[in-house]
Write an enzyme that holds these catalytic residues in place. Sequence first.
Site, PDB file in Angstrom:
ATOM      1  N   ARG A 187       0.776  -1.321  -0.229  1.00 30.05           N
ATOM      2  CA  ARG A 187       0.026   0.055   0.171  1.00 30.05           C
ATOM      3  C   ARG A 187       0.752   1.234  -0.029  1.00 30.05           C
ATOM      4  O   ARG A 187       0.232   2.425  -0.374  1.00 30.05           O
ATOM      5  CB  ARG A 187      -0.904   0.026   1.071  1.00 30.05           C
ATOM      6  CG  ARG A 187      -2.200  -0.822   1.160  1.00 30.05           C
ATOM      7  CD  ARG A 187      -3.063  -0.290   2.073  1.00 30.05           C
ATOM      8  NE  ARG A 187      -4.239  -1.224   2.577  1.00 30.05           N
ATOM      9  CZ  ARG A 187      -5.024  -1.558   1.705  1.00 30.05           C
ATOM     10  NH1 ARG A 187      -5.439  -0.770   0.630  1.00 30.05           N
ATOM     11  NH2 ARG A 187      -5.995  -2.758   2.211  1.00 30.05           N
ATOM     12  N   ARG A 196     -27.791   2.746  -6.500  1.00 38.69           N
ATOM     13  CA  ARG A 196     -28.251   1.402  -6.214  1.00 38.69           C
ATOM     14  C   ARG A 196     -29.171   1.160  -5.276  1.00 38.69           C
ATOM     15  O   ARG A 196     -28.981   1.867  -4.198  1.00 38.69           O
ATOM     16  CB  ARG A 196     -26.879   0.449  -5.895  1.00 38.69           C
ATOM     17  CG  ARG A 196     -25.747   0.325  -7.039  1.00 38.69           C
ATOM     18  CD  ARG A 196     -25.095  -0.861  -6.700  1.00 38.69           C
ATOM     19  NE  ARG A 196     -24.146  -0.703  -5.438  1.00 38.69           N
ATOM     20  CZ  ARG A 196     -22.924  -1.186  -5.328  1.00 38.69           C
ATOM     21  NH1 ARG A 196     -22.491  -1.946  -6.371  1.00 38.69           N
ATOM     22  NH2 ARG A 196     -22.331  -1.013  -4.436  1.00 38.69           N
TER      23      ARG A 196
END
Length: 216
Positions: A88, A127
């Site tokens: 990361r 959604r």
Amino acid sequence: MRLILLGPPGAGKGTQAQRIVERHGIPQLSTGDMLRAAIAAGTDIGKKAKAVMDAGKLVSDDIVIGIVAERIEQPDCSKGFILDGFPRTLVQADATEAMLKAKGLELSAVIEIQVDDEVLTDRIAGRYTCAQCGAGYHDTNLKPKVEGVCDRCGSTHFKRRPDDNRDTVVARLQTYYKDTSPLIGYYYAKGLLHGVDGMASIDEVTASIEAILAKV
Ligand SMILES: [Zn+2]
């Protein structure tokens, strides 16, 4: 084939990773799973990780790298692996490279699933599902034929996931870019970065990824 897959939440990274796993018979390695497995197996590095976590501290990069190093020695990684959620940071990326090099290995490719933030935000934030049968709908792209009535079961009750709202999606995207942008530049400079258009259909994204993998 040793891969890193990058992409913001909602870009379909999980689906594509699963397809690579199935097609190429390489495992997807997430740091969370590897940590839990190393602790459960009681390996030296697993014991170290457990001690740190029991003390309520964050596991250091050294420990995570050690766990990845141990994991990729397993037979199921003989053909390669997909690293999921790691590295990361640039420090972790350098350490990963050094760890692989010590084993005579290197990354094959870093695949970045690229998205249009606005479109992705609209897609996720719009959604909702039928509360009764679970049928999926969308504010603009997929409305029920009769407003407020589920096409499939006739229910008039719908629900939204609490994190499918615009603010949360934008915040998730910002976190992703903040964490990941340095890695994009890093792997680009090493000639390892390949971008695919994540706004295409799932099958088209898979085809783009396969075209890249055929060359590495
Ligand atoms: Zn329904």
